[in-house]
Design a protein around this motif. Structure first.
Motif, PDB file in Angstrom:
ATOM      1  N   ILE A 260     -16.896  21.623  -6.569  1.00  0.00           N
ATOM      2  CA  ILE A 260     -17.089  21.602  -8.020  1.00  0.00           C
ATOM      3  C   ILE A 260     -18.301  22.437  -8.380  1.00  0.00           C
ATOM      4  N   ARG A 261     -18.148  23.309  -9.340  1.00  0.00           N
ATOM      5  CA  ARG A 261     -19.303  23.959  -9.950  1.00  0.00           C
ATOM      6  C   ARG A 261     -19.948  22.935 -10.874  1.00  0.00           C
ATOM      7  N   ASP A 262     -21.146  22.545 -10.580  1.00  0.00           N
ATOM      8  CA  ASP A 262     -21.766  21.443 -11.321  1.00  0.00           C
ATOM      9  C   ASP A 262     -22.301  21.954 -12.653  1.00  0.00           C
ATOM     10  N   ARG A 263     -21.457  21.886 -13.679  1.00  0.00           N
ATOM     11  CA  ARG A 263     -21.803  22.403 -14.999  1.00  0.00           C
ATOM     12  C   ARG A 263     -22.423  21.342 -15.897  1.00  0.00           C
ATOM     13  N   ARG A 264     -22.827  20.199 -15.338  1.00  0.00           N
ATOM     14  CA  ARG A 264     -23.498  19.201 -16.179  1.00  0.00           C
ATOM     15  C   ARG A 264     -24.781  19.751 -16.784  1.00  0.00           C
ATOM     16  N   GLY A 265     -25.401  20.699 -16.104  1.00  0.00           N
ATOM     17  CA  GLY A 265     -26.603  21.360 -16.584  1.00  0.00           C
ATOM     18  C   GLY A 265     -26.654  22.748 -15.986  1.00  0.00           C
ATOM     19  N   VAL A 266     -27.656  23.497 -16.374  1.00  0.00           N
ATOM     20  CA  VAL A 266     -27.820  24.860 -15.860  1.00  0.00           C
ATOM     21  C   VAL A 266     -28.752  24.811 -14.644  1.00  0.00           C
ATOM     22  N   GLY A 267     -28.312  25.404 -13.542  1.00  0.00           N
ATOM     23  CA  GLY A 267     -29.142  25.452 -12.339  1.00  0.00           C
ATOM     24  C   GLY A 267     -28.862  24.367 -11.334  1.00  0.00           C
ATOM     25  N   LEU A 268     -27.861  23.498 -11.602  1.00  0.00           N
ATOM     26  CA  LEU A 268     -27.578  22.404 -10.667  1.00  0.00           C
ATOM     27  C   LEU A 268     -26.913  22.888  -9.385  1.00  0.00           C
ATOM     28  N   GLY A 269     -26.156  23.974  -9.453  1.00  0.00           N
ATOM     29  CA  GLY A 269     -25.505  24.497  -8.257  1.00  0.00           C
ATOM     30  C   GLY A 269     -24.094  23.976  -8.091  1.00  0.00           C
ATOM     31  N   ARG A 270     -23.707  23.729  -6.834  1.00  0.00           N
ATOM     32  CA  ARG A 270     -22.364  23.247  -6.524  1.00  0.00           C
ATOM     33  C   ARG A 270     -22.419  21.900  -5.821  1.00  0.00           C
ATOM     34  N   ARG A 271     -21.282  21.224  -5.847  1.00  0.00           N
ATOM     35  CA  ARG A 271     -21.124  19.932  -5.188  1.00  0.00           C
ATOM     36  C   ARG A 271     -19.825  20.010  -4.410  1.00  0.00           C
ATOM     37  N   PHE A 272     -19.788  19.483  -3.178  1.00  0.00           N
ATOM     38  CA  PHE A 272     -18.568  19.645  -2.392  1.00  0.00           C
ATOM     39  C   PHE A 272     -18.397  18.527  -1.380  1.00  0.00           C
ATOM     40  N   LEU A 273     -17.155  18.404  -0.940  1.00  0.00           N
ATOM     41  CA  LEU A 273     -16.774  17.426   0.072  1.00  0.00           C
ATOM     42  C   LEU A 273     -16.805  18.083   1.441  1.00  0.00           C
ATOM     43  N   VAL A 274     -17.340  17.364   2.430  1.00  0.00           N
ATOM     44  CA  VAL A 274     -17.422  17.848   3.808  1.00  0.00           C
ATOM     45  C   VAL A 274     -16.862  16.746   4.709  1.00  0.00           C
ATOM     46  N   GLN A 275     -16.126  17.131   5.728  1.00  0.00           N
ATOM     47  CA  GLN A 275     -15.574  16.149   6.652  1.00  0.00           C
ATOM     48  C   GLN A 275     -16.662  15.186   7.127  1.00  0.00           C
ATOM     49  N   LYS A 276     -16.312  13.910   7.203  1.00  0.00           N
ATOM     50  CA  LYS A 276     -17.273  12.861   7.537  1.00  0.00           C
ATOM     51  C   LYS A 276     -18.037  13.199   8.820  1.00  0.00           C
ATOM     52  N   GLY A 277     -19.359  13.175   8.737  1.00  0.00           N
ATOM     53  CA  GLY A 277     -20.199  13.422   9.892  1.00  0.00           C
ATOM     54  C   GLY A 277     -20.532  14.873  10.150  1.00  0.00           C
ATOM     55  N   ASP A 278     -19.851  15.804   9.461  1.00  0.00           N
ATOM     56  CA  ASP A 278     -20.121  17.229   9.650  1.00  0.00           C
ATOM     57  C   ASP A 278     -21.189  17.714   8.673  1.00  0.00           C
ATOM     58  N   LYS A 279     -21.710  18.905   8.953  1.00  0.00           N
ATOM     59  CA  LYS A 279     -22.605  19.570   8.015  1.00  0.00           C
ATOM     60  C   LYS A 279     -21.853  20.721   7.351  1.00  0.00           C
ATOM     61  N   PRO A 280     -22.192  21.046   6.110  1.00  0.00           N
ATOM     62  CA  PRO A 280     -21.503  22.164   5.452  1.00  0.00           C
ATOM     63  C   PRO A 280     -21.925  23.496   6.050  1.00  0.00           C
TER      64      PRO A 280
END
Length: 362
Positions: A164-184
């Motif tokens: 998700i592009r985090d458009r709740r505000g300006v400059g928040l960045g992105r939010r995403f799902l990653v497989q449990k226990g892994d790093k993005p």
């Protein structure tokens, strides 16, 4: 604008952090889009930020809806709902899983817990985290409700599954799902920090999130800035909690909003005070008149919400108190209960916020 010392708290390097205290549900099936459209405060156009409301219009859960990156079956669309679970021991707040199952009825929808499938991460500061940002435009109502106007952007929250592009505000960045226990994958190109650093990041952007900032069954959508963050659709057809929300938009008056604040002991221009530990959420923020302030005695109190040890946080404040405090006509104070020490609380408006002078005339 906050003092320069608050500005120095911003992390501008590419950064990635796990997001704590959130849970996930899977919603899938041939009727899942229609089903979600009946219970969300926005259109079910995934991905997006949204909320689930109580029948009386108060917030149950703020939420993100993702396209499931690995749907478990192909029988219709599959979504992942991200939200903050109720505080431990709470008995009057319906768990989201049972709340949604109660609304399924005969719909061809499966609702299951998915917290064991994915972790939630956020990234900001990198090119992929901001290249899609556009200048923010606003649509105002006379009540004081404010909505982001996306113009011709068909998918302001993005299109990628699990992101998700985090458009709740300006400059928040992105939010995403990653497989449990892994790093993005961003962990190899971004600074890897802790959940507390993400909390500081969103507080500095003035963004409330979860049941600390948005108490379930208590908070109202516009008081909690859901309209500014794009989490309410005032033109949508019937959904749970719609009546009071739309009535407020057309005939109400917004008197309170959540503001970012810094906590200090003396001169506000010196910026925040380093705290030994975050304050307990829910403390009263009391208005105190400064000097020969004209007009009636200030009424009501605010509530302190999330705070960080860096001395910044969020507070639900009456708009008149926030404006007077920023003008130096009023000071806001909070008492730390364990020590009895009194601290000053000074609000500011993030640079991306809609400007009051842009509001329509009465």
């Amino acid at each position: 604008m906050p003092p320069a010392t608050v500005q120095t708290l911003l992390r501008r390097a590419p950064t990635v952090a796990p997001v704590a205290n959130r849970a996930l549900l899977s919603v899938s099936g041939s009727d899942s889009n229609v089903f979600l459209n009946g219970v969300l405060s926005t259109q079910a156009r995934v991905p997006q930020f949204t909320s689930f409301l109580h029948a009386q219009g108060r917030i149950l859960y703020d939420a993100f809806i993702y396209n499931d990156p690995e749907p478990s079956n192909s029988n219709g669309p599959a979504y992942i709902v991200e939200y903050s679970p109720p505080p431990e021991g709470s008995t009057d707040i319906p768990p989201l899983l049972s709340y949604l199952k109660r609304h399924v009825l005969r719909s061809k929808v499966k609702v299951r817990d998915a917290s064991d499938r994915y972790d939630i991460w956020a990234s900001w500061g990198g090119d992929a985290d901001k290249s899609w940002e556009t200048p923010r435009a606003w649509s105002w109502a006379r009540s004081g409700c404010v909505e982001p106007a996306w113009g011709e952007e068909l998918h302001p929250w993005g299109t990628e599954a699990g992101v998700i592009r985090d458009r709740r505000g300006v400059g928040l960045g992105r939010r995403f799902l990653v497989q449990k226990g892994d790093k993005p994958k961003e962990a190899s190109t971004h600074d890897l920090v802790q959940p507390e650093d993400y909390l500081l990041h969103r507080v500095l952007q003035g963004i409330p999130e979860g049941n600390v900032d948005i108490p379930p069954m208590q908070a109202l959508p516009m008081d909690s800035n859901l309209d500014i963050m794009g989490g309410v659709d005032f033109r949508k057809g019937c959904y749970v909690g719609q009546e009071l929300t739309v009535r407020t938009y057309h005939t109400g008056v917004i008197r309170k909003r959540i503001h970012p604040v810094y906590i200090h002991k003396s001169d506000p221009s010196l910026g925040p005070f380093i705290l030994p530990s975050p304050f307990t959420p829910g403390l009263d923020v009391k208005p105190i008149s400064e000097g020969e302030r004209k007009g009636p005695r200030p009424r009501g109190t605010g509530k302190l919400l999330s705070t960080t040890t860096q001395g910044v946080g969020l507070a639900l404040l009456r708009l008149e108190h926030a404006l007077a405090a920023r003008a130096g006509e009023l000071r806001l104070e909070v008492t730390e209960p364990s020590t009895g020490e009194v601290y000053r609380v000074t609000p500011w408006a993030p640079s991306w916020w809609p400007a009051p002078e842009e509001a329509p005339a009465e």
